[in-house]
Design a protein around this motif. Structure first.
Motif, PDB file in Angstrom:
ATOM      1  N   ARG A   3      87.903  79.352  74.483  1.00 31.24           N
ATOM      2  CA  ARG A   3      87.453  79.237  75.882  1.00 31.24           C
ATOM      3  C   ARG A   3      87.527  80.615  76.524  1.00 31.24           C
ATOM      4  NH1 ARG A   3      91.852  75.554  77.895  1.00 31.24           N
ATOM      5  NH2 ARG A   3      90.923  76.053  79.900  1.00 31.24           N
ATOM      6  N   GLN A  21      82.385  78.452  75.945  1.00 31.61           N
ATOM      7  CA  GLN A  21      83.097  78.090  74.726  1.00 31.61           C
ATOM      8  C   GLN A  21      82.389  78.739  73.547  1.00 31.61           C
ATOM      9  OE1 GLN A  21      83.804  73.907  74.382  1.00 31.61           O
ATOM     10  NE2 GLN A  21      85.016  73.851  76.251  1.00 31.61           N
ATOM     11  N   CYS A  65      97.197  83.804  78.491  1.00 28.03           N
ATOM     12  CA  CYS A  65      98.559  83.266  78.599  1.00 28.03           C
ATOM     13  C   CYS A  65      99.390  84.064  79.598  1.00 28.03           C
ATOM     14  CB  CYS A  65      99.225  83.207  77.235  1.00 28.03           C
ATOM     15  SG  CYS A  65      98.326  82.208  76.044  1.00 28.03           S
ATOM     16  N   GLU A  80      98.247  82.034  69.996  1.00 29.76           N
ATOM     17  CA  GLU A  80      97.835  80.759  69.396  1.00 29.76           C
ATOM     18  C   GLU A  80      97.242  79.801  70.423  1.00 29.76           C
ATOM     19  OE1 GLU A  80     100.507  78.744  66.794  1.00 29.76           O
ATOM     20  OE2 GLU A  80     100.923  80.544  65.636  1.00 29.76           O
ATOM     21  N   ALA A  81      97.755  79.820  71.649  1.00 33.28           N
ATOM     22  CA  ALA A  81      97.225  78.931  72.686  1.00 33.28           C
ATOM     23  C   ALA A  81      95.748  79.210  72.947  1.00 33.28           C
ATOM     24  CB  ALA A  81      98.039  79.073  73.970  1.00 33.28           C
ATOM     25  N   TYR A  84      93.664  77.987  69.705  1.00 33.57           N
ATOM     26  CA  TYR A  84      93.493  76.534  69.627  1.00 33.57           C
ATOM     27  C   TYR A  84      92.860  75.925  70.875  1.00 33.57           C
ATOM     28  CZ  TYR A  84      96.214  76.998  65.413  1.00 33.57           C
ATOM     29  OH  TYR A  84      96.650  77.370  64.155  1.00 33.57           O
ATOM     30  N   GLY A  85      92.394  76.768  71.798  1.00 32.35           N
ATOM     31  CA  GLY A  85      91.677  76.278  72.969  1.00 32.35           C
ATOM     32  C   GLY A  85      92.531  75.686  74.063  1.00 32.35           C
ATOM     33  N   LYS A  86      93.841  75.860  73.987  1.00 33.13           N
ATOM     34  CA  LYS A  86      94.721  75.333  75.035  1.00 33.13           C
ATOM     35  C   LYS A  86      94.691  76.214  76.278  1.00 33.13           C
ATOM     36  CE  LYS A  86      97.797  73.164  71.718  1.00 33.13           C
ATOM     37  NZ  LYS A  86      99.093  73.196  71.059  1.00 33.13           N
ATOM     38  N   GLU A  87      94.505  77.504  76.067  1.00 29.48           N
ATOM     39  CA  GLU A  87      94.440  78.477  77.157  1.00 29.48           C
ATOM     40  C   GLU A  87      93.160  79.292  77.014  1.00 29.48           C
ATOM     41  OE1 GLU A  87      96.551  79.162  79.754  1.00 29.48           O
ATOM     42  OE2 GLU A  87      97.849  77.485  79.200  1.00 29.48           O
TER      43      GLU A  87
END
Length: 98
Positions: A3, A21, A65, A80-81, A84-87
Motif C-alpha cells: 500500500r 496498491q 511505520c 514487515e508491516a 504484508y500490507g498492514k501499514e
C-alpha cells in the motif's frame, strides 16, 4: 500487495483516488516500491526521484511505520508491516517557507 500513499498533487497527476496498491517482485525495498510505482504510473517518473540520478527529490520524504526513511539506504528492506500490507508506505511532500 504494498500500500502506497502519495501526495494529493501526484494522485491528481496519476489520476488515482486514495492509496495505490502495488505488486512488488523480489525484496520489498524503497527502490523496488518506487520502481513499481513509476512503472505503473509513468507520468510520475521524475516527480519523486530525479530522472538521471534516481535520488529523492528535495522536499519529498518517505515514511513507514511512523519512521522517517528518507535518509535510509534505498535498498534496505522495508518493515514487515509494509511488506504484508498492514501499514502503508508514505510519500510525503514536505512543506517549507515562512
Amino acid at each position: 500487495m504494498i500500500r502506497v500513499v502519495i501526495p494529493a498533487h501526484l494522485r491528481t497527476l496519476a489520476r488515482v483516488n486514495g492509496e495505490v496498491q502495488l505488486e512488488v517482485a523480489g525484496p520489498v525495498t524503497q527502490r523496488s516500491v518506487l520502481d513499481a510505482l513509476e512503472a505503473r504510473f509513468p507520468v510520475l517518473q521524475g516527480t519523486i526521484r530525479d530522472h538521471m540520478t534516481l535520488k529523492r527529490r528535495p522536499f519529498v520524504r518517505f515514511f513507514a511505520c511512523e519512521e522517517d526513511l528518507s535518509h535510509e539506504a534505498i535498498d534496505a528492506p522495508l518493515p514487515e508491516a509494509v511488506v504484508y500490507g498492514k501499514e502503508p508506505y508514505l510519500i510525503i511532500g514536505a512543506l517549507a517557507g515562512g
